[in-house]
Scaffold this motif. Structure first.
Motif, PDB file in Angstrom:
ATOM      1  N   ALA A  57       0.840  -1.207   0.000  1.00 39.41           N
ATOM      2  CA  ALA A  57       0.000   0.000   0.000  1.00 39.41           C
ATOM      3  C   ALA A  57       0.871   1.251   0.000  1.00 39.41           C
ATOM      4  O   ALA A  57       0.572   2.225  -0.703  1.00 39.41           O
ATOM      5  CB  ALA A  57      -0.933   0.002   1.211  1.00 39.41           C
ATOM      6  N   GLY A  58       1.956   1.228   0.765  1.00 38.49           N
ATOM      7  CA  GLY A  58       2.877   2.359   0.783  1.00 38.49           C
ATOM      8  C   GLY A  58       3.543   2.574  -0.557  1.00 38.49           C
ATOM      9  O   GLY A  58       3.768   3.712  -0.984  1.00 38.49           O
ATOM     10  N   THR A  59       3.846   1.485  -1.242  1.00 36.65           N
ATOM     11  CA  THR A  59       4.449   1.578  -2.575  1.00 36.65           C
ATOM     12  C   THR A  59       3.473   2.210  -3.555  1.00 36.65           C
ATOM     13  O   THR A  59       3.848   3.069  -4.357  1.00 36.65           O
ATOM     14  CB  THR A  59       4.869   0.171  -3.070  1.00 36.65           C
ATOM     15  OG1 THR A  59       5.778  -0.391  -2.125  1.00 36.65           O
ATOM     16  CG2 THR A  59       5.513   0.239  -4.421  1.00 36.65           C
ATOM     17  N   VAL A  60       2.214   1.795  -3.486  1.00 32.13           N
ATOM     18  CA  VAL A  60       1.189   2.385  -4.361  1.00 32.13           C
ATOM     19  C   VAL A  60       1.026   3.863  -4.028  1.00 32.13           C
ATOM     20  O   VAL A  60       0.979   4.712  -4.912  1.00 32.13           O
ATOM     21  CB  VAL A  60      -0.158   1.642  -4.222  1.00 32.13           C
ATOM     22  CG1 VAL A  60      -1.271   2.391  -4.944  1.00 32.13           C
ATOM     23  CG2 VAL A  60      -0.037   0.225  -4.739  1.00 32.13           C
ATOM     24  N   LEU A  61       0.977   4.178  -2.729  1.00 33.26           N
ATOM     25  CA  LEU A  61       0.786   5.560  -2.300  1.00 33.26           C
ATOM     26  C   LEU A  61       1.957   6.435  -2.732  1.00 33.26           C
ATOM     27  O   LEU A  61       1.771   7.596  -3.090  1.00 33.26           O
ATOM     28  CB  LEU A  61       0.623   5.608  -0.778  1.00 33.26           C
ATOM     29  CG  LEU A  61       0.190   6.915  -0.146  1.00 33.26           C
ATOM     30  CD1 LEU A  61      -1.110   7.399  -0.758  1.00 33.26           C
ATOM     31  CD2 LEU A  61       0.041   6.742   1.349  1.00 33.26           C
ATOM     32  N   GLY A  62       3.161   5.883  -2.743  1.00 29.68           N
ATOM     33  CA  GLY A  62       4.339   6.643  -3.142  1.00 29.68           C
ATOM     34  C   GLY A  62       4.625   6.625  -4.632  1.00 29.68           C
ATOM     35  O   GLY A  62       5.574   7.260  -5.083  1.00 29.68           O
ATOM     36  N   SER A  63       3.814   5.930  -5.387  1.00 28.55           N
ATOM     37  CA  SER A  63       4.063   5.816  -6.824  1.00 28.55           C
ATOM     38  C   SER A  63       3.762   7.125  -7.541  1.00 28.55           C
ATOM     39  O   SER A  63       2.990   7.963  -7.075  1.00 28.55           O
ATOM     40  CB  SER A  63       3.218   4.697  -7.434  1.00 28.55           C
ATOM     41  OG  SER A  63       1.854   5.074  -7.466  1.00 28.55           O
ATOM     42  N   GLU A  64       4.368   7.273  -8.702  1.00 28.31           N
ATOM     43  CA  GLU A  64       4.131   8.464  -9.496  1.00 28.31           C
ATOM     44  C   GLU A  64       2.679   8.540  -9.949  1.00 28.31           C
ATOM     45  O   GLU A  64       2.089   9.614 -10.021  1.00 28.31           O
ATOM     46  CB  GLU A  64       5.061   8.471 -10.706  1.00 28.31           C
ATOM     47  CG  GLU A  64       5.001   9.764 -11.478  1.00 28.31           C
ATOM     48  CD  GLU A  64       6.068   9.860 -12.549  1.00 28.31           C
ATOM     49  OE1 GLU A  64       5.816  10.575 -13.525  1.00 28.31           O
ATOM     50  OE2 GLU A  64       7.126   9.225 -12.416  1.00 28.31           O
ATOM     51  N   THR A  65       2.090   7.389 -10.234  1.00 32.12           N
ATOM     52  CA  THR A  65       0.687   7.353 -10.651  1.00 32.12           C
ATOM     53  C   THR A  65      -0.207   7.919  -9.555  1.00 32.12           C
ATOM     54  O   THR A  65      -1.112   8.717  -9.823  1.00 32.12           O
ATOM     55  CB  THR A  65       0.265   5.898 -10.965  1.00 32.12           C
ATOM     56  OG1 THR A  65       1.149   5.368 -11.940  1.00 32.12           O
ATOM     57  CG2 THR A  65      -1.162   5.839 -11.466  1.00 32.12           C
ATOM     58  N   MET A  66       0.052   7.528  -8.301  1.00 33.20           N
ATOM     59  CA  MET A  66      -0.753   8.025  -7.187  1.00 33.20           C
ATOM     60  C   MET A  66      -0.500   9.514  -6.984  1.00 33.20           C
ATOM     61  O   MET A  66      -1.445  10.276  -6.764  1.00 33.20           O
ATOM     62  CB  MET A  66      -0.428   7.233  -5.914  1.00 33.20           C
ATOM     63  CG  MET A  66      -1.344   7.552  -4.767  1.00 33.20           C
ATOM     64  SD  MET A  66      -3.012   6.961  -5.126  1.00 33.20           S
ATOM     65  CE  MET A  66      -3.850   7.391  -3.634  1.00 33.20           C
ATOM     66  N   ARG A  67       0.748   9.922  -7.056  1.00 33.66           N
ATOM     67  CA  ARG A  67       1.052  11.354  -6.898  1.00 33.66           C
ATOM     68  C   ARG A  67       0.342  12.179  -7.962  1.00 33.66           C
ATOM     69  O   ARG A  67      -0.234  13.231  -7.665  1.00 33.66           O
ATOM     70  CB  ARG A  67       2.566  11.591  -6.948  1.00 33.66           C
ATOM     71  CG  ARG A  67       3.261  11.310  -5.637  1.00 33.66           C
ATOM     72  CD  ARG A  67       4.673  11.883  -5.618  1.00 33.66           C
ATOM     73  NE  ARG A  67       5.498  11.417  -6.731  1.00 33.66           N
ATOM     74  CZ  ARG A  67       6.234  10.321  -6.719  1.00 33.66           C
ATOM     75  NH1 ARG A  67       6.262   9.568  -5.648  1.00 33.66           N
ATOM     76  NH2 ARG A  67       6.964   9.989  -7.773  1.00 33.66           N
TER      77      ARG A  67
END
Length: 191
Positions: free
Chosen positions: A28-38
């Motif tokens: 979840a942290g990886t998804v949250l920190g991804s460029e797509t999420m940003r």
């Protein structure tokens, strides 16, 4: 069934679930920190305001359901199987679903209010749409997985009280982050 649990029994039952929660939390942290999420967060004013509240309420709403089901299993009021004919099980699931959806939409209104107070622009319709979609998707999956894990664990001799906390927090974080991202893009396509 679980009257004489020792600390070792609780540890043995909870440790695998906690390890899985750790791995899922990292995901979840990886998804949250991804460029797509940003990019998704930056594209919709107010999403960053509602994100922590959305994730926190997943745990609150569905943690209550897990505790209710655990108590019902211990008391023998429900059987560890998915039977919507059981009024208590059905009512608990429906109440959690409705609470989750109402809270999700309420969070959108609060986030919009914060934007207005801060003098920033944003779309109430877009925030409500995102929260509705994210709330709906996370509710369906959280309800399904939570009930399944509790019932399967109980049938295998595990105390559901040892499973609820890690399962709910992990599901809330993972599904919350992923479905918030999905909702941002789905609502973005419609609006």
């Amino acid at each position: 069934m679980f009257e004489h649990e020792s600390a070792g029994d609780v540890y043995r039952q909870a440790l695998p679930v906690i390890v899985i929660s750790l791995v899922a939390g990292l995901f979840a942290g990886t998804v949250l920190g991804s460029e797509t999420m940003r990019n998704g967060i930056e594209s919709v004013p107010g999403v960053l305001v509602l994100l922590p509240a959305f994730l926190a309420t997943r745990g609150g709403v569905y943690g209550s359901l897990g505790a209710r089901l655990s108590s019902a299993l211990h008391q023998g009021v429900i059987e560890p199987r998915f039977d919507l004919g059981n009024r208590r099980l059905r009512n608990a699931i429906v109440a959690s679903f409705v609470n989750g959806m109402v809270v999700s939409v309420f969070i959108a209104f609060i986030a919009f209010g914060v934007l207005v107070v801060l003098g920033q622009s944003g779309s109430l319709l877009e925030l409500v749409g995102i929260m509705f979609v994210a709330g709906l998707l996370s509710a369906v999956l959280m309800l399904s997985v939570l009930v399944s894990v509790l019932f399967v664990g109980y049938r295998r001799g595990l105390d559901p009280d040892n499973l609820i906390g890690p399962v709910v927090t992990t599901l809330g974080d993972v599904f919350g982050v992923v479905f918030l991202l999905v909702a941002i893009y789905l609502v973005g396509l419609v609006l």
